[in-house]
Design an enzyme around this catalytic site. Sequence first.
Site, PDB file in Angstrom:
ATOM      1  N   GLU A 169      39.247  25.258  43.719  1.00  0.00           N
ATOM      2  CA  GLU A 169      38.224  25.854  42.844  1.00  0.00           C
ATOM      3  C   GLU A 169      37.554  27.072  43.456  1.00  0.00           C
ATOM      4  O   GLU A 169      37.200  28.027  42.761  1.00  0.00           O
ATOM      5  CB  GLU A 169      37.145  24.812  42.490  1.00  0.00           C
ATOM      6  CG  GLU A 169      37.619  23.714  41.562  1.00  0.00           C
ATOM      7  CD  GLU A 169      38.257  22.549  42.310  1.00  0.00           C
ATOM      8  OE1 GLU A 169      38.699  21.597  41.665  1.00  0.00           O
ATOM      9  OE2 GLU A 169      38.314  22.610  43.548  1.00  0.00           O
ATOM     10  N   ASP A 204      49.817  64.938  45.225  1.00  0.00           N
ATOM     11  CA  ASP A 204      49.710  66.286  44.684  1.00  0.00           C
ATOM     12  C   ASP A 204      49.480  67.247  45.854  1.00  0.00           C
ATOM     13  O   ASP A 204      48.845  66.870  46.842  1.00  0.00           O
ATOM     14  CB  ASP A 204      48.544  66.349  43.698  1.00  0.00           C
ATOM     15  CG  ASP A 204      48.420  67.713  43.055  1.00  0.00           C
ATOM     16  OD1 ASP A 204      49.421  68.193  42.523  1.00  0.00           O
ATOM     17  OD2 ASP A 204      47.316  68.281  43.096  1.00  0.00           O
ATOM     18  N   ASN A 213      35.705  21.139  48.140  1.00  0.00           N
ATOM     19  CA  ASN A 213      36.408  22.369  47.808  1.00  0.00           C
ATOM     20  C   ASN A 213      35.477  23.581  47.725  1.00  0.00           C
ATOM     21  O   ASN A 213      35.866  24.713  48.038  1.00  0.00           O
ATOM     22  CB  ASN A 213      37.157  22.219  46.480  1.00  0.00           C
ATOM     23  CG  ASN A 213      38.352  21.296  46.595  1.00  0.00           C
ATOM     24  OD1 ASN A 213      38.725  20.892  47.699  1.00  0.00           O
ATOM     25  ND2 ASN A 213      38.945  20.935  45.465  1.00  0.00           N
ATOM     26  N   ILE A 236      43.209  21.440  42.752  1.00  0.00           N
ATOM     27  CA  ILE A 236      42.833  22.797  42.352  1.00  0.00           C
ATOM     28  C   ILE A 236      41.899  23.408  43.388  1.00  0.00           C
ATOM     29  O   ILE A 236      40.822  22.865  43.644  1.00  0.00           O
ATOM     30  CB  ILE A 236      42.144  22.794  40.969  1.00  0.00           C
ATOM     31  CG1 ILE A 236      43.076  22.221  39.907  1.00  0.00           C
ATOM     32  CG2 ILE A 236      41.712  24.203  40.596  1.00  0.00           C
ATOM     33  CD1 ILE A 236      42.423  22.039  38.557  1.00  0.00           C
TER      34      ILE A 236
END
Length: 893
Positions: A310, A352, A720, A308
């Site tokens: 993190e 616009d 990590n 993972i």
Amino acid sequence: MKFYCETKEAVLAEVASSAEGLSGEEAARRLEKNGKNKLAEPEKPSLLRRFLSALNDPMIFLLLGAAAISTATTIYQNTAYGAHENYADLFIILFVVLINTVLSMVQESKAEQAIEALMEMTAATSRVLRDGKIVTVKSEDLVVGDVVVLEAGDAVPADCRILESHSMKVEEAALTGESVPVSKIMDLLMLRESGKDIPLGDRVNMVYSGSTVVFGRGEAVVVATGMDTEMGKIADALTQAKDEETPLSRKLSDLSVTLTKLVLGICVFVFAFGVLRDVFLFPKAGSSVFTTVLDTFIIAVALAVAAIPEGLPAVTTIIMSIGVTAMSKRQALIRRLTAVETLGCTQIICSDKTGTLTQNRMTVVDTFTDEPMLLAKAMALCNDAKRCQGMHEAEGEPTEAALVNHAHDLMLYKDELDVKYPRVGEAPFDSGRKMMSTVHEEDGKYRQYTKGATEILLERCVGCWRGGRVVPITEEYKASVLEQSKLFADRALRVLGAAFRDYDSLPGSFEPEDLEHDLVFIGFTGMIDPCRPEVYEAIRECRMAGIRPIMITGDHIDTAVAIARDLGIISDESEAIEGAALEDISDEELVEAVTRYSVYARVQPEHKTRIVRAWKARGMVTAMTGDGVNDAPSIKAADIGIGMGITGTAVTKSVCDMVLADDNFATIVNAVEEGRKIYDNIRKVVQFQLTTNLAEIVSVFVASLFGFKLLSAAHLLWINLVTDSAPGLALGMEPAEDGIMRRSPRPSDESLFANGAGLGMAVQGVFMGALILFSYFFGERLENGVWSFAQSNDGMTMAFLTCNFVEMFRAFTARSVHSSIFTMKTQNKWLWLALVWTMVLTCGVIFVPGLCSLFGFTSVSMEEFFISMGLAATLIPVTEIWKAIQRRKAKKA
């Protein structure tokens, strides 16, 4: 009831009222029954609901599960076996989750802000007829049936059918997009022969909440209040419109789900394999089944943590925040972080016209006359706008203000003219006769100036001013004037003529029929809301960047086509279509036809949203710019909504993703460039972090297969969050690559790993994992004297060092997917600072006694330290060789 198609009497009967208004008692009864004249407020989500919403991510669930399992096993080990394991995993994981959750919660609810802004736009008080008398009441206390008294400067408090109009003009640009105030009448309107409804901008016997009276006066009966008004429908559309995910957020969400499934699959496999090996095939001596299963489970949790990324959510958020700061310095203010990268892949900009492509300021750009000074003088005197010499612009009805400004440019100052030639009488403008006349004292005599529609004015003229004198007007001259007037109209110019008439004495009557005849024609002016000068270059740059500009406006099609041609948006009028024609086209047909048109005129708010959705249905990343209330729903429906900071309404600013602080269309181009750079950098960060995670997965997975613990969950979380995050942030500071605005927008569904990046990540990740494993075995051999698969703290420490170093070097190779880092023309000082910072922290974990024991490391020698660094450094030549091979393949292709 379609009130604009009914007589005044029928409307009053429908709302059970009269021209004298309601009684105070009846108004109070209706207010109690139907509620106040204000917009509904949505229920605000509670703090708990926002917190739980921020936690709704598969990777967060997996992390929390890992934290719970790690804590449970630590408690069991400390209780059952008297161990002294710490809870580092728990605290680190909870810290990560908390940071990510807080970053998500700070984003404010745009729909809630939009409703509040709409409420602020409602007039505070209004003058109404109650019991036959004019009284002032709170606008929120108005009810259907109230008769409202309106004057120049009043904000219209509700949707009303006009009962009386005395030259009343209403500014409706915020609702319809039309730049010129609309003259209002009290007669009923007829439906078109085709049976189609009358567009909002053409309902000239109605006034709507959110518009403003700029000229004249009138009375109108309230037919809709609160959420039933046209503005209320817009507010309701805003609350119903869903916030769209940006391409990057969709990719990161998909990545989160994929990683979660992958991690769970690998963890289940590792756990099952470990139990099969250590319990059934090769049981460990002296270990119970429960202990063996628990140890295997801890390894599986460590593998989950390794897989993972993190720090990725926090790093990408911070990089976008840095990009937001950079954009703000270039006048582009970002309201929603995840929308930053969307600019980089924008393919369609629906803009616009009024106030965005044009200046929202009527300007005289051409004249037809034999005497410009006389024409300017006539237009300035026959005029109710005001301008003192110290004022930057004239104040008043836009057309009249344009005429006064034109005279001012010719050094004919309105305040001086009014003193020198005082007005002694007038016949005010009337939409029926389309003229206005004023009489002025001039050199002891009197002169009348009349302005109005050129074709009507010519019919009242007996002479014309030519060569400095009055000459009889001829039919040939009239024909030439009308021909020139048509040429002006073909250029989308608003044509207004002027004439005069002299008197020896003051006229006995100022009635129009007594004044407006036997006139002398002077000439006419041509006015338009001109394009912003910088828009021409901005649209050219948009096309170079592969972006298609689309004009969407409430203005007439002739005006829209002329402006679009001038800007280079279209080359032929067949590329333009009116909003009424869209009524005959289904949503499915519009998806097919939308590519044929680049100009949409006389559109209503729902048309704008349909156009945006049609482009999105074709897979095009669509932006919508605008400034009026009518733009808000389509802005929210677009992939990225762009509002105007100066002329934009509070509603538009509240729902948009980006605000142009200088209202400069060209700022969009700068924002696109910044958005492309930010996406490139985020892509580099994602590839960098996933490559390092892959290295961790490979090394931890192989170690688990051979039955030894390479790195713990706490070690992997440190890597990590610390080793990956600082270099990741530094990669987010990379400057834009050359030619970034000369390439086509990337497809919104393009993978983060396209163009060979995925294969390169796999090669580097596997090689990095092999280096980490080799480092472990090297340390284990130094500790035990032999090569084996035994558990070794020395080997674990060297593996940790190598993992940190190799990921630092990977950050440098990630600066470009294909280019060599040795040929890049720029240096990233932030990356060098991140390298030093990460090196200091890594050394602290290894060599500071308290931290070393907390993480379960042993103090390594300098020889082992530099061996780990040397092993990691081999990544650079391997990566360079890989890039060279890929460049050679690309060149051949």
